[in-house]
Design an enzyme around this catalytic site. Structure first.
Site, PDB file in Angstrom:
ATOM      1  CE1 TYR A 169     -22.825 -14.585  -8.618  1.00 30.43           C
ATOM      2  CE2 TYR A 169     -20.538 -15.019  -8.024  1.00 30.43           C
ATOM      3  CZ  TYR A 169     -21.736 -14.355  -7.794  1.00 30.43           C
ATOM      4  OH  TYR A 169     -21.835 -13.463  -6.753  1.00 30.43           O
ATOM      5  CE  LYS A 173     -22.311 -11.057  -9.402  1.00 29.65           C
ATOM      6  NZ  LYS A 173     -23.244  -9.924  -9.206  1.00 29.65           N
TER       7      LYS A 173
END
Length: 270
Positions: A169, A173
């Site tokens: 994640y 990002k």
């Protein structure tokens, strides 16, 4: 007049949470909106259920309740063909597209060396490939229209700091920041601005609705970090939507390449 009066926006991941909030906030300020979501579960590696068709239609009704028009399109950001269907809906229904909000995102938890390949791939495909696909679908028509525009990609506080334990994640990002920076330079000659928004933990999303912050902090590392934010333990979807609204409006006409934090100070703390 509203701050985005007469504009048309496309919002991905709009069936609930931040995406729904963005769609409604833009409509409140005068935009017509195309809302999309995948509307079914996509991987057993995700520890929660994704939104439903009924929730996507609820978002569309909330947009319409503001007096603006809305088209709901079931579409998977992992497919550029499905993103093109959504863009075509904007073209056919509204005749223009001014703002792309690439918001759809997923996450799971696990130490980097213990993640399965599927866990890595689904997060990367939705969070990083998804915005790229949305851009691939929308930008050619926005360039052809010659009216400029705004692309807003949802990143995270994890797109600035090295949050754990969800390296996939965090990497995704960070990745959209690189995508944004490159796109902001490529699209500047066409007067298309590109920026990212970086929330900390957000309440009332599909994962968090109705759950006290103390419980979230106990079960989710993301919210354990958020509980230590200088200003507040978390932000609300509308707080992020106000940043999206600014970036979609002409008030930000010279703002591009920006990492816009809505993080209660989390990325600035020692």
């Amino acid at each position: 007049m509203g701050r985005v009066e007469g504009k048309v926006a496309l919002v991905t991941g709009a069936a609930r949470g931040q995406g729904r909030s963005h769609a409604v906030r833009l409509a409140e300020e005068g935009a017509d909106v195309v809302v999309t979501d995948v509307c079914h579960d996509i991987s057993d590696e995700l520890p929660y259920s994704l939104a439903s068709k009924e929730q996507l239609e609820e978002t569309a009704e909330l947009v319409r309740a503001t007096g603006r028009r809305c088209v709901a399109v079931q579409a998977d950001v992992r497919s550029v063909a499905e993103m093109r269907v959504a863009v075509d809906a904007a073209r056919e229904e509204f005749g223009r597209l001014d703002t792309l909000v690439a918001n759809a995102g997923v996450m799971s938890i696990g130490a980097a060396w213990e993640l399965s390949e599927e866990a890595w791939d689904v997060v990367m495909d939705v969070n990083l490939k998804g915005p790229w696909n949305a851009v691939r679908a929308a930008i050619p028509w926005m360039i052809e229209a010659g009216q400029g525009g705004s692309v807003i990609i949802t990143s995270s506080a994890a797109g600035i700091r090295g949050h754990v334990p969800y390296a996939h994640y965090t990497a995704s990002k960070h990745g959209v920041v690189g995508l944004m920076k490159a796109l902001s330079n490529e699209l500047a000659p066409h007067r298309i601005r590109v920026n990212t928004v970086h929330p900390t933990g957000v309440s009332d999303t599909g994962i968090t609705v109705g759950v006290p912050i103390e419980e979230l902090a106990a079960r989710e590392p993301l919210f354990a970090l958020a509980a230590m934010n200088p200003l507040a333990p978390y932000v609300e979807p509308r707080d992020v939507s106000n940043a999206v609204l600014f970036l979609a409006s002409d008030e930000s006409r010279y703002v591009t390449g920006l990492q816009f934090t809505v993080d209660a100070g989390s990325t600035n703390k020692p």
